[in-house]
Scaffold this active site. Structure first.
Site, PDB file in Angstrom:
ATOM      1  N   ALA A   1      -4.073   7.593  -4.858  1.00 37.27           N
ATOM      2  CA  ALA A   1      -2.908   6.821  -5.072  1.00 37.27           C
ATOM      3  C   ALA A   1      -2.889   5.399  -5.085  1.00 37.27           C
ATOM      4  O   ALA A   1      -2.852   4.626  -4.108  1.00 37.27           O
ATOM      5  CB  ALA A   1      -2.075   7.070  -3.864  1.00 37.27           C
TER       6      ALA A   1
ATOM      7  N   GLY B   1       0.638  -1.098  -0.078  1.00 38.75           N
ATOM      8  CA  GLY B   1       0.205  -0.180  -0.097  1.00 38.75           C
ATOM      9  C   GLY B   1       0.843   1.348   0.041  1.00 38.75           C
ATOM     10  O   GLY B   1       2.060   1.179  -0.120  1.00 38.75           O
ATOM     11  N   ASN B   2       0.353   2.438   0.213  1.00 38.93           N
ATOM     12  CA  ASN B   2       1.004   3.610   0.476  1.00 38.93           C
ATOM     13  C   ASN B   2       0.295   4.696   1.497  1.00 38.93           C
ATOM     14  O   ASN B   2      -0.577   4.182   1.905  1.00 38.93           O
ATOM     15  CB  ASN B   2       1.254   4.352  -0.787  1.00 38.93           C
ATOM     16  CG  ASN B   2      -0.151   4.650  -1.527  1.00 38.93           C
ATOM     17  OD1 ASN B   2      -1.026   5.423  -0.802  1.00 38.93           O
ATOM     18  ND2 ASN B   2      -0.749   3.920  -2.546  1.00 38.93           N
ATOM     19  N   HIS B   3       1.128   5.703   1.680  1.00 36.89           N
ATOM     20  CA  HIS B   3       0.749   6.370   2.838  1.00 36.89           C
ATOM     21  C   HIS B   3      -0.421   7.571   2.329  1.00 36.89           C
ATOM     22  O   HIS B   3      -0.624   8.520   3.331  1.00 36.89           O
ATOM     23  CB  HIS B   3       2.073   7.458   3.072  1.00 36.89           C
ATOM     24  CG  HIS B   3       3.133   6.594   4.105  1.00 36.89           C
ATOM     25  ND1 HIS B   3       2.778   5.785   4.982  1.00 36.89           N
ATOM     26  CD2 HIS B   3       4.237   6.284   3.590  1.00 36.89           C
ATOM     27  CE1 HIS B   3       3.962   5.218   5.360  1.00 36.89           C
ATOM     28  NE2 HIS B   3       4.782   5.403   4.451  1.00 36.89           N
TER      29      HIS B   3
END
Ligand code: CTP
Length: 401
Positions: A278, A210-212
């Site tokens: 995102a 995943g990402n932030h």
């Protein structure tokens, strides 16, 4: 909201404590706030709290018993751009519906020159009672804007309809009212698709790639579009979502493939698409059904490319549709942004550079540059994400196809 003069009338219900948050949000948005209270409401929130947060004295009585000075309710009526009564109890609602005037809040209501918004709050049986329904209808006929009570846990321990709308919802209604005053900036009747947040691509039942992304930018964009009267479909990955609005439809997804499916279902009906999500570019080729155990020193995971949701929307875009994409870059921002604008058939690209202080994913601020399909480039200062959303939405409303 900047410089708008908002008069808050507080009546005596438990939800009065939430007005402290409402005052804070309104002040943060640049509004001037004054509070007037019924004597009963002072049992639920201290006038000192509201005076401190609003930066203005609080009116409670018709006249000050120590000094004999009279509180001029007519002046409140002239001062305010908008009068918001929240919480509005069943008792005060009934009095407003019948023109009774035995306290400062009611006298001010009768003298009010500006529009009035009310947020009722009471127990579920009181809210469902035919008398209450009749009184609400009467207020509507009198031109008052009603923010309906919400469903949920009530102070009585019961659950049902009657909770005061949350301060954020009240703020949206206030912003919505002010935005309708400027019809050139309206999105009334427009269907807007917003993608927001990260996607999570499962590796096994407990792990993911995943990402932030916090989804904040997408949420602020949704709020702005709702404020301007648009109907918003928000397709979002795993984020903290506390936004509710009658014109908001939320579709929660986890993976890029799910996001594509959700977008494909609705894009054809949309006027505007703002793709702020995102999306993970790759996902594990194989998702293991059981937790991957620690064994070798090195673990190699094969990844496959995810579908590009925005590129798909651009490839089937109709002439009338406006498509906005984002580009978060660490280098060559302009060149990369321009290439994405063309490659994905966009009308506008919002670029930001991770190396700019305060720009990017997780924080509350962003610094953007807009590039449209006529090659116009506009740089903006570092701003709150709410202000950035305002800039983007205003730009796209004025965008020539
Ligand atoms: N986007 C998307 N689906 C993807 C990847 C990106 O819809 N699988 C959208 C994003 O929501 C954003 C825009 O495309 O609006 C650009 O995303 P970004 O990650 O910056 O661009 P990529 O095309 O993935 O290029 P790169 O990661 O190589 O910079």
């Amino acid at each position: 909201m900047q410089g708008k003069r908002i008069l808050l009338g507080i009546t005596g219900g438990i939800a009065a404590y939430k007005i402290a948050f409402l005052v804070r949000i309104l002040k943060k948005l640049g509004a001037e706030v004054k509070c007037i209270m019924t004597p009963a409401s002072c049992d639920f929130i201290s006038p000192l709290v509201l005076a401190t947060l609003s930066g203005n004295p609080v009116g409670i009585e018709f006249w000050n018993k120590k000094t004999g000075v009279w509180t001029n309710h007519v002046e409140y009526g002239l001062w305010a751009d908008l009068f918001v009564v929240a919480p509005l109890t069943a008792n005060s609602l009934a009095k407003m519906a019948h023109g009774e005037c035995d306290n400062l809040v009611l006298a001010t209501y009768l003298s009010m020159k500006s529009p009035v918004i009310v947020a009722p709050a009471m127990d579920l049986d009181m809210y469902a009672h035919p008398t209450t329904k009749r009184n609400i209808e009467q207020l509507k006929k009198d031109g008052v804007i009603i923010i309906p009570a919400e469903n949920g846990e009530l102070a009585s321990g019961l659950e049902g309809e009657g909770r005061m709308a949350e301060p954020e919802t009240i703020v949206l209604a206030i912003q919505n009212y002010f935005s309708t005053l400027s019809p050139t900036k309206s999105l009334a009747g427009k269907e807007i698709l917003i993608t927001a947040g990260p996607t999570y691509e499962a590796l096994d039942p407990v792990r993911f790639i995943g990402n932030h992304s916090s989804g904040k930018m997408g949420l602020e964009l949704a709020k702005k579009c709702l404020n301007l009267g648009g109907n918003v479909t928000l397709i979002c990955g795993p984020i903290n979502l506390d936004l509710k609005h009658k014109n908001l439809k939320v579709v929660s997804i986890t993976t890029a493939v799910e996001m594509l499916d959700a977008v494909q279902l609705v894009w054809g009906k949309m006027d505007i698409g703002i793709f702020s999500a995102a999306v993970a570019d790759y996902r594990p080729k194989n998702v293991v059904n059981e937790k991957i155990k620690k064994s070798e020193d090195n673990l190699v995971i094969e990844l496959v490319k995810n579908p590009d949701v925005l590129a798909w929307a651009g490839s089937v875009k109709k002439e009338s549709q406006i498509l906005v994409g984002f580009a978060l870059e660490t280098n060559d921002m302009l060149a990369n942004g321009e290439s994405k604008l063309k490659r994905k058939n966009l009308d506008l690209i919002v670029m930001n550079n991770l190396s700019d202080k305060g720009a990017g994913f997780a924080g509350d601020t962003n610094k953007i540059t807009l590039l449209d399909n006529h090659n116009n480039l506009t740089n903006f200062e570092l701003k709150s994400k709410s202000e950035v959303a305002q800039d983007i939405v205003e730009y796209l409303i004025n965008l020539k196809k």
